[in-house]
Design a protein around this motif. Structure first.
Motif, PDB file in Angstrom:
ATOM      1  N   THR A 287      -0.122  18.541  19.178  1.00  0.00           N
ATOM      2  CA  THR A 287       1.072  19.359  18.963  1.00  0.00           C
ATOM      3  C   THR A 287       0.740  20.665  18.243  1.00  0.00           C
ATOM      4  OG1 THR A 287       1.556  18.322  16.833  1.00  0.00           O
ATOM      5  CG2 THR A 287       2.557  17.321  18.800  1.00  0.00           C
ATOM      6  N   GLY A 288      -0.428  20.732  17.635  1.00  0.00           N
ATOM      7  CA  GLY A 288      -0.821  21.925  16.896  1.00  0.00           C
ATOM      8  C   GLY A 288      -0.160  22.057  15.534  1.00  0.00           C
ATOM      9  N   SER A 289       0.525  20.996  15.103  1.00  0.00           N
ATOM     10  CA  SER A 289       1.242  21.052  13.830  1.00  0.00           C
ATOM     11  C   SER A 289       0.335  20.788  12.632  1.00  0.00           C
ATOM     12  CB  SER A 289       2.392  20.041  13.831  1.00  0.00           C
ATOM     13  OG  SER A 289       1.876  18.718  13.839  1.00  0.00           O
ATOM     14  N   GLY A 290      -0.755  20.065  12.850  1.00  0.00           N
ATOM     15  CA  GLY A 290      -1.634  19.715  11.742  1.00  0.00           C
ATOM     16  C   GLY A 290      -0.991  18.769  10.745  1.00  0.00           C
ATOM     17  N   ARG A 291      -0.062  17.947  11.239  1.00  0.00           N
ATOM     18  CA  ARG A 291       0.637  16.989  10.379  1.00  0.00           C
ATOM     19  C   ARG A 291       0.495  15.582  10.947  1.00  0.00           C
ATOM     20  NH1 ARG A 291       5.547  19.605   7.536  1.00  0.00           N
ATOM     21  NH2 ARG A 291       4.980  21.799   7.624  1.00  0.00           N
ATOM     22  N   SER A 292       0.597  14.605  10.054  1.00  0.00           N
ATOM     23  CA  SER A 292       0.483  13.216  10.473  1.00  0.00           C
ATOM     24  C   SER A 292       1.510  12.360   9.741  1.00  0.00           C
ATOM     25  CB  SER A 292      -0.916  12.690  10.172  1.00  0.00           C
ATOM     26  OG  SER A 292      -1.002  11.314  10.471  1.00  0.00           O
ATOM     27  N   ASN A 293       2.023  11.353  10.434  1.00  0.00           N
ATOM     28  CA  ASN A 293       2.938  10.383   9.830  1.00  0.00           C
ATOM     29  C   ASN A 293       2.259   9.041   9.582  1.00  0.00           C
ATOM     30  OD1 ASN A 293       5.137  12.137   9.846  1.00  0.00           O
ATOM     31  ND2 ASN A 293       5.630  11.621  11.963  1.00  0.00           N
TER      32      ASN A 293
ATOM     33  N   HIS B 272       0.859  -1.183   0.000  1.00  0.00           N
ATOM     34  CA  HIS B 272       0.000   0.000   0.000  1.00  0.00           C
ATOM     35  C   HIS B 272       0.894   1.230   0.000  1.00  0.00           C
ATOM     36  CE1 HIS B 272      -3.741  -2.142   0.878  1.00  0.00           C
ATOM     37  NE2 HIS B 272      -2.988  -2.946   1.607  1.00  0.00           N
ATOM     38  N   GLY B 273       0.558   2.181  -0.839  1.00  0.00           N
ATOM     39  CA  GLY B 273       1.329   3.408  -0.896  1.00  0.00           C
ATOM     40  C   GLY B 273       0.420   4.603  -1.124  1.00  0.00           C
ATOM     41  N   THR B 274       0.944   5.783  -0.858  1.00  0.00           N
ATOM     42  CA  THR B 274       0.178   7.002  -1.047  1.00  0.00           C
ATOM     43  C   THR B 274       1.110   8.134  -1.433  1.00  0.00           C
ATOM     44  OG1 THR B 274      -1.398   8.533  -0.046  1.00  0.00           O
ATOM     45  CG2 THR B 274       0.309   7.672   1.390  1.00  0.00           C
ATOM     46  N   ASN B 275       0.548   9.151  -2.035  1.00  0.00           N
ATOM     47  CA  ASN B 275       1.328  10.340  -2.348  1.00  0.00           C
ATOM     48  C   ASN B 275       0.808  11.555  -1.574  1.00  0.00           C
ATOM     49  OD1 ASN B 275      -1.053  10.674  -3.706  1.00  0.00           O
ATOM     50  ND2 ASN B 275      -0.156  11.132  -5.686  1.00  0.00           N
ATOM     51  N   LEU B 276       0.075  11.314  -0.484  1.00  0.00           N
ATOM     52  CA  LEU B 276      -0.440  12.396   0.343  1.00  0.00           C
ATOM     53  C   LEU B 276       0.693  13.075   1.111  1.00  0.00           C
ATOM     54  CD1 LEU B 276      -3.595  10.751   1.979  1.00  0.00           C
ATOM     55  CD2 LEU B 276      -3.558  12.402   0.110  1.00  0.00           C
ATOM     56  N   THR B 277       0.604  14.374   1.266  1.00  0.00           N
ATOM     57  CA  THR B 277       1.548  15.089   2.121  1.00  0.00           C
ATOM     58  C   THR B 277       1.144  14.851   3.570  1.00  0.00           C
ATOM     59  OG1 THR B 277       0.244  17.113   2.212  1.00  0.00           O
ATOM     60  CG2 THR B 277       1.808  16.886   0.370  1.00  0.00           C
ATOM     61  N   SER B 278       1.991  15.238   4.510  1.00  0.00           N
ATOM     62  CA  SER B 278       1.662  15.043   5.925  1.00  0.00           C
ATOM     63  C   SER B 278       0.451  15.874   6.342  1.00  0.00           C
ATOM     64  CB  SER B 278       2.863  15.348   6.817  1.00  0.00           C
ATOM     65  OG  SER B 278       3.286  16.680   6.648  1.00  0.00           O
ATOM     66  N   GLN B 279       0.243  17.032   5.712  1.00  0.00           N
ATOM     67  CA  GLN B 279      -0.937  17.853   6.017  1.00  0.00           C
ATOM     68  C   GLN B 279      -2.204  17.206   5.451  1.00  0.00           C
ATOM     69  OE1 GLN B 279       1.828  19.117   4.535  1.00  0.00           O
ATOM     70  NE2 GLN B 279       2.643  20.597   5.985  1.00  0.00           N
ATOM     71  N   GLN B 280      -2.137  16.670   4.235  1.00  0.00           N
ATOM     72  CA  GLN B 280      -3.287  15.994   3.646  1.00  0.00           C
ATOM     73  C   GLN B 280      -3.630  14.729   4.433  1.00  0.00           C
ATOM     74  OE1 GLN B 280      -1.603  15.490  -0.246  1.00  0.00           O
ATOM     75  NE2 GLN B 280      -2.802  17.191  -1.119  1.00  0.00           N
ATOM     76  N   CYS B 281      -2.603  14.045   4.893  1.00  0.00           N
ATOM     77  CA  CYS B 281      -2.814  12.843   5.699  1.00  0.00           C
ATOM     78  C   CYS B 281      -3.527  13.196   7.001  1.00  0.00           C
ATOM     79  CB  CYS B 281      -1.477  12.174   5.986  1.00  0.00           C
ATOM     80  SG  CYS B 281      -1.613  10.646   6.924  1.00  0.00           S
ATOM     81  N   PHE B 282      -3.115  14.286   7.643  1.00  0.00           N
ATOM     82  CA  PHE B 282      -3.763  14.719   8.876  1.00  0.00           C
ATOM     83  C   PHE B 282      -5.229  15.053   8.623  1.00  0.00           C
ATOM     84  CE2 PHE B 282      -5.174  18.280  11.528  1.00  0.00           C
ATOM     85  CZ  PHE B 282      -5.170  17.644  12.763  1.00  0.00           C
ATOM     86  N   ALA B 283      -5.516  15.754   7.526  1.00  0.00           N
ATOM     87  CA  ALA B 283      -6.900  16.130   7.212  1.00  0.00           C
ATOM     88  C   ALA B 283      -7.759  14.901   6.946  1.00  0.00           C
ATOM     89  CB  ALA B 283      -6.927  17.058   6.004  1.00  0.00           C
ATOM     90  N   THR B 284      -7.168  13.858   6.394  1.00  0.00           N
ATOM     91  CA  THR B 284      -7.914  12.639   6.071  1.00  0.00           C
ATOM     92  C   THR B 284      -8.102  11.745   7.288  1.00  0.00           C
ATOM     93  OG1 THR B 284      -6.998  12.702   3.840  1.00  0.00           O
ATOM     94  CG2 THR B 284      -7.954  10.628   4.559  1.00  0.00           C
TER      95      THR B 284
END
Length: 65
Positions: free
Chosen positions: A37-43, A16-28
């Motif tokens: 953390t208030g960063s709005g990012r996800s790994n 499984h792979g994705t091309n989402l950015t860390s911000q798009q991943c957080f939103a999803t």
């Protein structure tokens, strides 16, 4: 890809792979760490290999009756 042994044991491998950015991943996903953390990012999103081992235990499929 999957491999079956004697119609009872199956090993399944999937990529499984994705091309989402860390911000798009957080939103999803709504990763809680991005909220705290208030960063709005996800790994949580990225590339991975998933393996599944399953065993069929139906008595009717046993080699001896």
């Amino acid at each position: 890809m999957s491999w079956t042994y004697k119609d009872a044991v199956t090993l399944d491998l999937r990529y499984h792979g994705t091309n989402l950015t860390s911000q798009q991943c957080f939103a999803t996903t709504g990763d809680y760490r991005g909220v705290f953390t208030g960063s709005g990012r996800s790994n949580w999103c990225g590339h991975s290999v998933v393996a599944t081992l399953s065993v069929d235990l139906q008595w009717s499929k046993l080699p001896y009756k």
